[in-house]
Design an enzyme around this catalytic site. Structure first.
Site, PDB file in Angstrom:
ATOM      1  N   ASP A  28      58.341 -56.764  18.393  1.00 46.10           N
ATOM      2  CA  ASP A  28      58.553 -56.818  19.706  1.00 46.10           C
ATOM      3  C   ASP A  28      58.589 -57.832  19.869  1.00 46.10           C
ATOM      4  OD1 ASP A  28      60.418 -54.400  19.336  1.00 46.10           O
ATOM      5  OD2 ASP A  28      58.551 -53.012  18.886  1.00 46.10           O
ATOM      6  N   MET A  81      63.016 -59.148  23.229  1.00 46.33           N
ATOM      7  CA  MET A  81      63.498 -58.840  24.266  1.00 46.33           C
ATOM      8  C   MET A  81      63.004 -60.169  25.883  1.00 46.33           C
ATOM      9  SD  MET A  81      61.573 -54.749  23.837  1.00 46.33           S
ATOM     10  CE  MET A  81      61.253 -55.653  22.700  1.00 46.33           C
ATOM     11  N   GLY A  96      56.200 -49.154  23.739  1.00 50.11           N
ATOM     12  CA  GLY A  96      56.254 -48.932  22.928  1.00 50.11           C
ATOM     13  C   GLY A  96      54.985 -47.112  23.119  1.00 50.11           C
ATOM     14  N   GLY A  97      56.036 -46.013  22.846  1.00 47.14           N
ATOM     15  CA  GLY A  97      55.157 -44.811  22.527  1.00 47.14           C
ATOM     16  C   GLY A  97      55.843 -43.813  23.871  1.00 47.14           C
ATOM     17  N   MET A 113      58.225 -60.284  23.721  1.00 45.51           N
ATOM     18  CA  MET A 113      58.705 -59.397  25.127  1.00 45.51           C
ATOM     19  C   MET A 113      58.237 -61.113  25.935  1.00 45.51           C
ATOM     20  SD  MET A 113      57.882 -55.865  25.106  1.00 45.51           S
ATOM     21  CE  MET A 113      58.112 -54.604  24.081  1.00 45.51           C
ATOM     22  N   MET A 170      69.208 -49.473  21.244  1.00 45.97           N
ATOM     23  CA  MET A 170      67.608 -49.190  22.516  1.00 45.97           C
ATOM     24  C   MET A 170      67.899 -47.066  22.773  1.00 45.97           C
ATOM     25  SD  MET A 170      65.881 -51.665  21.955  1.00 45.97           S
ATOM     26  CE  MET A 170      64.282 -51.112  22.238  1.00 45.97           C
ATOM     27  N   SER A 218      57.638 -50.275  14.172  1.00 42.48           N
ATOM     28  CA  SER A 218      57.155 -51.470  14.439  1.00 42.48           C
ATOM     29  C   SER A 218      55.849 -52.120  15.206  1.00 42.48           C
ATOM     30  CB  SER A 218      57.849 -51.463  15.764  1.00 42.48           C
ATOM     31  OG  SER A 218      57.363 -51.517  17.405  1.00 42.48           O
ATOM     32  N   ASP A 227      66.118 -47.955  18.035  1.00 49.54           N
ATOM     33  CA  ASP A 227      64.479 -48.335  18.414  1.00 49.54           C
ATOM     34  C   ASP A 227      64.303 -48.144  20.002  1.00 49.54           C
ATOM     35  OD1 ASP A 227      62.496 -49.694  18.574  1.00 49.54           O
ATOM     36  OD2 ASP A 227      63.402 -51.677  19.616  1.00 49.54           O
ATOM     37  N   GLY A 228      63.324 -47.196  19.342  1.00 47.33           N
ATOM     38  CA  GLY A 228      62.232 -46.508  20.893  1.00 47.33           C
ATOM     39  C   GLY A 228      62.345 -44.484  20.809  1.00 47.33           C
ATOM     40  N   GLY A 229      60.979 -44.311  20.489  1.00 54.03           N
ATOM     41  CA  GLY A 229      61.053 -42.664  20.354  1.00 54.03           C
ATOM     42  C   GLY A 229      61.695 -41.599  19.297  1.00 54.03           C
ATOM     43  N   GLY A 289      60.217 -51.965  26.259  1.00 54.51           N
ATOM     44  CA  GLY A 289      59.218 -52.762  26.999  1.00 54.51           C
ATOM     45  C   GLY A 289      57.423 -52.450  26.489  1.00 54.51           C
ATOM     46  N   HIS A 321      59.535 -54.665  12.046  1.00 52.26           N
ATOM     47  CA  HIS A 321      60.392 -54.915  13.279  1.00 52.26           C
ATOM     48  C   HIS A 321      58.984 -55.459  13.913  1.00 52.26           C
ATOM     49  CE1 HIS A 321      63.338 -53.974  16.466  1.00 52.26           C
ATOM     50  NE2 HIS A 321      62.139 -53.689  17.063  1.00 52.26           N
ATOM     51  N   GLY A 380      57.681 -46.692  16.000  1.00 55.14           N
ATOM     52  CA  GLY A 380      56.156 -47.538  16.020  1.00 55.14           C
ATOM     53  C   GLY A 380      55.095 -46.516  16.337  1.00 55.14           C
ATOM     54  N   HIS A 388      62.902 -58.494  17.255  1.00 54.10           N
ATOM     55  CA  HIS A 388      63.743 -58.313  18.092  1.00 54.10           C
ATOM     56  C   HIS A 388      63.172 -59.181  19.703  1.00 54.10           C
ATOM     57  CE1 HIS A 388      64.523 -54.517  21.332  1.00 54.10           C
ATOM     58  NE2 HIS A 388      65.217 -55.270  21.507  1.00 54.10           N
TER      59      HIS A 388
HETATM   60  C1  DX5 Z   1      60.370 -51.410  23.091  1.00 54.30           C
HETATM   61  C2  DX5 Z   1      60.426 -52.225  21.544  1.00 54.30           C
HETATM   62  C3  DX5 Z   1      60.725 -50.862  20.397  1.00 54.30           C
HETATM   63  C4  DX5 Z   1      58.957 -49.753  20.415  1.00 54.30           C
HETATM   64  C5  DX5 Z   1      58.921 -48.726  20.037  1.00 54.30           C
HETATM   65  O1  DX5 Z   1      60.844 -51.956  23.573  1.00 54.30           O
HETATM   66  O2  DX5 Z   1      61.583 -52.541  21.252  1.00 54.30           O
HETATM   67  O3  DX5 Z   1      60.719 -51.591  19.275  1.00 54.30           O
HETATM   68  O4  DX5 Z   1      58.347 -50.746  19.439  1.00 54.30           O
HETATM   69  O5  DX5 Z   1      57.947 -47.857  19.731  1.00 54.30           O
HETATM   70  P1  DX5 Z   1      57.741 -46.597  19.824  1.00 54.30           P
HETATM   71  O6  DX5 Z   1      58.639 -46.678  18.248  1.00 54.30           O
HETATM   72  O7  DX5 Z   1      56.460 -45.420  19.946  1.00 54.30           O
HETATM   73  O8  DX5 Z   1      59.029 -46.053  21.000  1.00 54.30           O
HETATM   74 ZN    ZN Z   2      62.285 -53.228  19.463  1.00 55.91          ZN
END
Ligand code: DX5
Ligand code: ZN
Length: 234
Positions: A45, A78, A154-155, A47, A147, A18, A186-188, A152, A43, A208, A76
């Site tokens: 993101d 959002m 990363g990390g 927002m 999700m 990401s 996607d996420g963590g 919203g 990927h 990410g 993606h």
């Molecule tokens: C969160 C995003 C993700 C994010 C994932 O809202 O949609 O794509 O970048 O990042 P990590 O892998 O750090 O959770």
């Molecule tokens: Zn994403």
């Protein structure tokens, strides 16, 4: 069992870094880094500060990525109004456009519109949204994005309570004969959480922080591909 093995072979495991976790002062280098590390796609993101409490990138950055790397671009959205903005992300060079089931628009109509433009389309659902919400549109999409954090930022930490939902969506796809349905998480995502998701039927993995903070992105990506491939259960 035999049928499952055949399907297993056909199902491709994909790893998508990401760009949100790249250095925003050097986004082109960040995109190139993912490609050089062996990413299957990038990927991106998007927002809008309304659907989620953060603002990121627009179509110009997708266009920059398109001019920088050859791998597919996975966008993606959002955003609350993909009905008004999806087209600009398609024109910018997205290969897949992912919209949310929670968006404020006529979702089936927007999914059909995106598909008619000749790009892949995905429906996305937040951790709190039940699997059943996407079932009415599942035959309209190439992919379901689950999700595994609240979107919203990363990390964030992976939410294990989403795992049964990943399984439920995979089961529904099988029941409908949608054997090529991609299920993305996607996420963590890291080795451990990626493995868990694969064991519940996910075959595409966004990462990410885990990849962009790795000492060696290429080795980490290859290892993530290996552990998820080994754990994958259709
Ligand atoms: C969160 C995003 C993700 C994010 C994932 O809202 O949609 O794509 O970048 O990042 P990590 O892998 O750090 O959770
Ligand atoms: Zn994403």
């Amino acid at each position: 069992m035999r049928v499952c093995r055949v399907l297993f072979r056909a199902m491709k495991i994909n790893i998508l870094p990401s760009l949100l976790s790249a250095d925003f002062g050097h986004l082109a280098e960040g995109a190139k880094m993912a490609e050089d590390a062996g990413a299957d796609a990038l990927h991106l993101d998007v927002m809008d500060g309304h659907f989620v409490p953060n603002l990121t990138i627009g179509p110009q950055v997708v266009k920059m990525a398109r001019n920088t790397v050859k791998i597919p671009l996975n966008t993606h959205l959002m955003i609350s109004n993909p009905d008004q903005l999806a087209q600009s992300f398609i024109e910018a060079g997205s290969d897949t456009v992912q919209i949310h089931i929670e968006a404020e628009c006529n979702v089936p109509e927007v999914l059909a519109y995106i598909r008619n433009q000749g790009v892949r389309v995905a429906i996305t659902l937040n951790p709190g949204t039940p699997a059943e919400m996407v079932f009415p549109v599942i035959e309209q999409v190439d992919e379901v994005l689950c999700m595994t954090v609240n979107p919203g930022f990363g990390g964030q930490s992976f939410m294990p309570e989403v795992l049964p939902k990943v399984r439920a969506i995979r089961e529904k796809a099988k029941e409908l004969g949608l054997n090529n349905m991609d299920i993305m998480v996607d996420g963590g995502i890291n080795f451990e959480t990626g493995r868990e998701c694969a064991a519940h039927g996910a075959n595409r993995f966004v990462a990410g922080n885990f990849l962009y903070t790795a000492d060696d992105m290429k080795a980490t990506l290859a290892e993530l591909r290996k552990v998820t491939t080994e754990a994958f259960v259709l």
